[in-house]
Design a protein around this motif. Structure first.
Motif: not given
Length: 338
Positions: A125-150
């Protein structure tokens, strides 16, 4: 790419970086990829692009979301390999659950329980408000879209970015960057790469942003008749809001309902635009947009939602006037953006 710090005491979640996320993805033999309810092009396009890559590796793949039963009409032709299944068809206990573009587990709707029954869960996810659920989380709030990360994940997996994959990613980029008006030079370069892969920009963009049935005009007229401008709200920068009542939500396509905020946000006198959509007798979901002066993600988080600093949302039960009062208070406390 970065992962957010794990600030949850005693929690099982932990942040991972690109290489470890790739390891989690490629080790699984069965993967369910979930977008949030009412998925937009970034959520579903990202899930399908990653799903295509895993499917071609021989992984058993399902792509789904909690609601509605089918994707928005403008997104259906992205699923070239038939990976999308209804919520009822999603396996009860997947080996690996991958949750994309989703800031909190409740945004999975009726599929939220899969985060508990899955062998492991990777959140991308790229949302700055992501709660970090799940066993692993890969979060980059600098990315304009999750598609960028994918796309970064696909490159690290050495997966080919062919035309079907490129179309999914381009759809995500074009919607979450507001047709590239909020895109960095690197994201423009990504878009150019996808065009070289064969994407027809006009063919992808038109159904997402520029096509509505004639009935949309009547719906829009009725909704805009409810619009109100409150110049003194949102820390004196101006608030404009409108209501989409149940009859218009039920009768209109998802695309038409979601497009109202893009009309309302053009109000010159308002920094913040809010659209309340009635999805139950007393339940409302909201889209919030800022022009860059106020952090609406903070306001949405105060109301139980989340999102980006300039684009966020929430769901609340109650009467519309009372919810709007809560919105005013949350915006009054929201930080100003530089």
């Amino acid at each position: 790419m970065v992962a957010v710090d794990d600030a949850r005491e005693g929690g099982a979640s932990r942040p991972v970086r690109l290489e470890e996320a790739v390891g989690v993805l490629t080790a699984a033999r069965q993967v369910v990829l979930l977008a949030h309810v009412n998925p937009d092009a970034d959520a579903l396009g990202s899930a399908l692009a990653l799903g295509l890559a895993l499917h071609r590796r021989g992984t058993e793949v399902q792509v789904s979301f909690g609601a509605p039963e089918r994707p928005a009409e403008s997104l259906r032709d992205l699923d070239v390999d038939g990976l999308v299944v209804t919520a009822d068809e999603v396996v009860a206990a997947p080996e690996l659950l991958v949750v994309l573009d989703t800031g909190s587990v409740d945004r999975l709707g009726p599929l939220a329980d899969r985060a508990a029954t899955a062998g492991s869960t990777l959140v991308i996810d790229h949302h700055v408000s992501n709660s970090g659920f799940g066993t692993h989380y890969y979060v980059d709030p600098r990315a304009e879209a999750t598609a960028v990360m994918v796309l970064h994940l696909l490159d690290a997996m050495e997966a080919p970015v062919d035309l079907p994959t490129a179309r999914c990613l381009y759809a995500g980029l074009v919607t979450d960057t507001r047709n590239f008006r909020a895109a960095s030079p690197d994201t423009h370069a990504m878009a150019a790469r996808l065009l070289v892969a064969g994407v027809d920009a006009e063919a992808v963009t038109r159904p997402l942003l520029d096509t509505h049935p004639f009935s949309w005009l009547a719906m829009l007229s009725a909704v805009l008749a409810t619009a109100r401008l409150e110049a003194g709200e949102a820390r004196g920068l101006g608030l404009v809001h409108a209501l989409v009542e149940r009859e218009h939500v039920d009768l209109g396509r998802q695309e038409e309902v979601e497009s109202v905020i893009d009309v309302l946000r053009t109000t010159a006198e308002a920094e913040v635009a809010v659209v309340l959509k009635q999805v139950g007798e007393r339940r409302w979901t909201a889209n919030m947009r800022s022009k860059g002066g106020i952090d609406v993600a903070a306001a949405a988080s105060a109301l139980g939602g989340g999102g980006h600093r300039v684009a966020s949302g929430f769901t609340l039960d109650g009467d519309a006037p009372a919810i709007l009062d809560r919105v005013r208070r949350a915006l009054a406390d929201a930080p100003l953006l530089g």
